[in-house]
Design an enzyme around this catalytic site. Structure first.
Site, PDB file in Angstrom:
ATOM      1  N   SER A  23      52.809 -25.839 -64.934  1.00 22.83           N
ATOM      2  CA  SER A  23      53.642 -24.632 -65.057  1.00 22.83           C
ATOM      3  C   SER A  23      53.497 -23.671 -63.877  1.00 22.83           C
ATOM      4  CB  SER A  23      53.339 -23.918 -66.379  1.00 22.83           C
ATOM      5  OG  SER A  23      53.735 -24.751 -67.444  1.00 22.83           O
ATOM      6  N   LYS A  72      49.806 -23.185 -79.754  1.00 24.74           N
ATOM      7  CA  LYS A  72      51.210 -22.827 -80.006  1.00 24.74           C
ATOM      8  C   LYS A  72      51.446 -22.278 -81.415  1.00 24.74           C
ATOM      9  CE  LYS A  72      53.504 -25.776 -76.605  1.00 24.74           C
ATOM     10  NZ  LYS A  72      54.625 -26.691 -76.396  1.00 24.74           N
ATOM     11  N   GLY A 134      54.745 -35.253 -84.837  1.00 23.11           N
ATOM     12  CA  GLY A 134      53.665 -34.328 -84.484  1.00 23.11           C
ATOM     13  C   GLY A 134      54.233 -32.980 -84.060  1.00 23.11           C
ATOM     14  N   GLU A 160      53.565 -40.009 -94.916  1.00 27.53           N
ATOM     15  CA  GLU A 160      53.179 -38.796 -95.659  1.00 27.53           C
ATOM     16  C   GLU A 160      53.217 -37.565 -94.763  1.00 27.53           C
ATOM     17  OE1 GLU A 160      49.802 -41.207 -97.401  1.00 27.53           O
ATOM     18  OE2 GLU A 160      51.750 -41.943 -96.714  1.00 27.53           O
ATOM     19  N   TYR A 224      55.804 -37.449 -69.560  1.00 30.11           N
ATOM     20  CA  TYR A 224      56.212 -37.582 -68.150  1.00 30.11           C
ATOM     21  C   TYR A 224      55.095 -38.156 -67.275  1.00 30.11           C
ATOM     22  CZ  TYR A 224      54.121 -32.957 -68.340  1.00 30.11           C
ATOM     23  OH  TYR A 224      53.276 -31.907 -68.586  1.00 30.11           O
ATOM     24  N   GLY A 245      60.139 -36.922 -69.906  1.00 31.80           N
ATOM     25  CA  GLY A 245      60.081 -35.541 -70.388  1.00 31.80           C
ATOM     26  C   GLY A 245      60.002 -34.492 -69.292  1.00 31.80           C
TER      27      GLY A 245
HETATM   28  P1  ATR Z   1      50.262 -33.235 -82.476  1.00 34.41           P
HETATM   29  O1  ATR Z   1      51.448 -33.419 -81.568  1.00 34.41           O
HETATM   30  O2  ATR Z   1      50.650 -32.552 -83.737  1.00 34.41           O
HETATM   31  O3  ATR Z   1      49.052 -32.673 -81.803  1.00 34.41           O
HETATM   32  P2  ATR Z   1      49.291 -35.957 -82.290  1.00 34.41           P
HETATM   33  O4  ATR Z   1      48.075 -36.381 -83.013  1.00 34.41           O
HETATM   34  O5  ATR Z   1      49.259 -35.836 -80.806  1.00 34.41           O
HETATM   35  O6  ATR Z   1      49.830 -34.670 -82.992  1.00 34.41           O
HETATM   36  O7  ATR Z   1      50.434 -36.999 -82.688  1.00 34.41           O
HETATM   37  C1  ATR Z   1      51.736 -36.814 -82.321  1.00 34.41           C
HETATM   38  C2  ATR Z   1      52.507 -37.987 -82.850  1.00 34.41           C
HETATM   39  O8  ATR Z   1      52.008 -39.198 -82.282  1.00 34.41           O
HETATM   40  C3  ATR Z   1      52.453 -38.189 -84.369  1.00 34.41           C
HETATM   41  O9  ATR Z   1      53.719 -38.612 -84.766  1.00 34.41           O
HETATM   42  C4  ATR Z   1      51.438 -39.287 -84.525  1.00 34.41           C
HETATM   43  O10 ATR Z   1      51.594 -40.062 -85.687  1.00 34.41           O
HETATM   44  P3  ATR Z   1      50.889 -39.633 -87.085  1.00 34.41           P
HETATM   45  O11 ATR Z   1      51.678 -38.455 -87.597  1.00 34.41           O
HETATM   46  O12 ATR Z   1      51.011 -40.816 -87.947  1.00 34.41           O
HETATM   47  O13 ATR Z   1      49.473 -39.263 -86.740  1.00 34.41           O
HETATM   48  C5  ATR Z   1      51.766 -40.122 -83.338  1.00 34.41           C
HETATM   49  N1  ATR Z   1      50.672 -41.007 -82.963  1.00 34.41           N
HETATM   50  C6  ATR Z   1      49.516 -40.669 -82.343  1.00 34.41           C
HETATM   51  N2  ATR Z   1      48.759 -41.764 -82.116  1.00 34.41           N
HETATM   52  C7  ATR Z   1      49.463 -42.831 -82.611  1.00 34.41           C
HETATM   53  C8  ATR Z   1      49.246 -44.247 -82.645  1.00 34.41           C
HETATM   54  N3  ATR Z   1      48.139 -44.782 -82.150  1.00 34.41           N
HETATM   55  N4  ATR Z   1      50.208 -45.023 -83.208  1.00 34.41           N
HETATM   56  C9  ATR Z   1      51.349 -44.489 -83.692  1.00 34.41           C
HETATM   57  N5  ATR Z   1      51.624 -43.166 -83.673  1.00 34.41           N
HETATM   58  C10 ATR Z   1      50.700 -42.346 -83.146  1.00 34.41           C
END
Ligand code: ATR
Length: 282
Positions: A23, A72, A134, A160, A224, A245
Site C-alpha cells: 500500500s 478489519k 473467509g 457449516e 496476486y 487480485g
Molecule cells: P479468513 O479469510 O477469514 O482469515 P482463512 O482461514 O484465510 O480465513 O480462509 C479463507 C478461506 O480459505 C476459507 O474459505 C477457507 O475455508 P474454510 O472456511 O473451510 O476454513 C479457505 N481455506 C483455507 N485453507 C484451505 C484449504 N487447505 N482447503 C480448502 N479451503 C481452504
C-alpha cells in the site's frame, strides 16, 4: 524520498504483520504523480495496542489509514462512525479523519467491482460462483450483488462456516468444494477467494477437478502472489479469461485515497502505480 513539511498530510496503514504491504508504494506513487502533499507510512500495531494506536493516530491528526489483517473487524470497536457499506460487509479497511474520531469505510468491494468493470466482466442478472467463505468473501459477495448478480453458488471446504456467515443471504447457495457438480450446466464468472494457492504454495488449488473448470468462462483470483495461481492456470487451460487480485488491490487503494483526500486519482497515476506494483512483485 518525498519532501515532508509542516503542511504534509500523513496517511498510513495498520496491520500485523505489515512489512510486506504494497500500500505505501501505491499511495506514495499517487501523491508523486498527481502532485499531492501526502505521505503514507506503514504502522505495525500489536493486538494489545490497537485501540491506543488508532486513538493516538487520531490525536496526532493522521488524515487517513488503511486497515489490514488481522484488524478489519476488530477496528470497528474503536472508531467513532462506520459507513453503511462497511457495516454491510462487516469489515473496515479505510479510516478517514473526522473531528470526533475516525470514520470507517470498506473499499474492497469497490476494488473488486472496478476490476470486473475494467475487464468487461458483466454479472448483471447472471448466476456466479464464489470459491471460499473467509474474510475476503464478504466484500466480493457485496460487490457481486451490487453489480446485479442473480444467484451465487458458494463452494467452501466447510459448509457449516459458509452457511453461518452467508446462509442468510437469499441469493447465496452453499455447497462443499466437492459438490461443484451440483451447479447447473453453463458458463459462469468465478471469484476465487480462498487462501489456497498463495505463495509459496503455488501448486495448490482449492479445486483440481477438470470438470469444474468447464463451468467457468472468467475468473478473478483475489491472490496476486503468485501472479498466476494454479486455479487460474487450470481455468485458463479450459479457455477462461483469468485475472489475479492485483487490480482489486490497486483499485481499493485508489478509492481509499479519494476518501482520505477528496482527490480523484488520475489514470496516469493508476498506470504508474500498477507498473511499480508489477515490478515490486517480480
Ligand atoms: P479468513 O479469510 O477469514 O482469515 P482463512 O482461514 O484465510 O480465513 O480462509 C479463507 C478461506 O480459505 C476459507 O474459505 C477457507 O475455508 P474454510 O472456511 O473451510 O476454513 C479457505 N481455506 C483455507 N485453507 C484451505 C484449504 N487447505 N482447503 C480448502 N479451503 C481452504
Amino acid at each position: 524520498m518525498r519532501e515532508v513539511s509542516g503542511k504534509t498530510d500523513i496517511l498510513g496503514i495498520i496491520g500485523n504483520p505489515i512489512e510486506h504491504t504494497l500500500s505505501p508504494l501505491i499511495h506514495n506513487t499517487i501523491a508523486e504523480i498527481d502532485g499531492h502533499d501526502t505521505v503514507y507510512i506503514p504502522f505495525h500495531i500489536k493486538n494489545e495496542t490497537l485501540e491506543v494506536g488508532v486513538k493516538g493516530a487520531h490525536g496526532l491528526g493522521v488524515r487517513g489509514m488503511n486497515v489490514t489483517v488481522p484488524y478489519k473487524k476488530e477496528v470497528m470497536k474503536v472508531i467513532s462512525d462506520i459507513d453503511d457499506m462497511a457495516k454491510a460487509i462487516g469489515a473496515v479497511n479505510t479510516l478517514v479523519y473526522e473531528e470526533n474520531g475516525f470514520k470507517g469505510y470498506n473499499t474492497d468491494a469497490y476494488g473488486f467491482s472496478r476490476e470486473l468493470k475494467e475487464n468487461g466482466i458483466d454479472v448483471d442478472s447472471k448466476d456466479v460462483i464464489i470459491v471460499g467463505a473467509g474474510g475476503a468473501t464478504n466484500a466480493v459477495v457485496n460487490a457481486l450483488l451490487s453489480m446485479g448478480a442473480a444467484k451465487i453458488y458458494m463452494l467452501n471446504r466447510s459448509t457449516e462456516k459458509a452457511k453461518a456467515a452467508f446462509g442468510s443471504i437469499p441469493e447465496v447457495e452453499v455447497y462443499a468444494l466437492s459438490e461443484w457438480d451440483k451447479i447447473a450446466a453453463g458458463k459462469y464468472f468465478c471469484a476465487q477467494c480462498t487462501s489456497v494457492g498463495l505463495a509459496p504454495n503455488d501448486d495448490e488449488s482449492p479445486i483440481m477437478d477438470e470438470g469444474f473448470f468447464d463451468l467457468v468462462d472468467s475468473v478473478v483470483d483475489i491472490i496476486y502472489r503468485p501472479a498466476e495461481t494454479k486455479f487460474m492456470k487450470l481455468a485458463k487451460e479450459h479457455g477462461a479469461r483469468v485475472f489475479n487480485g492485483l487490480d482489486m488491490l490497486l483499485y481499493q487503494a485508489i478509492e481509499s485515497y479519494r476518501l482520505f483526500t477528496g482527490h480523484e486519482v488520475s489514470e496516469k497515476a493508476i498506470d504508474e502505480a500498477r507498473r511499480r506494483l508489477l515490478k515490486a512483485l517480480n
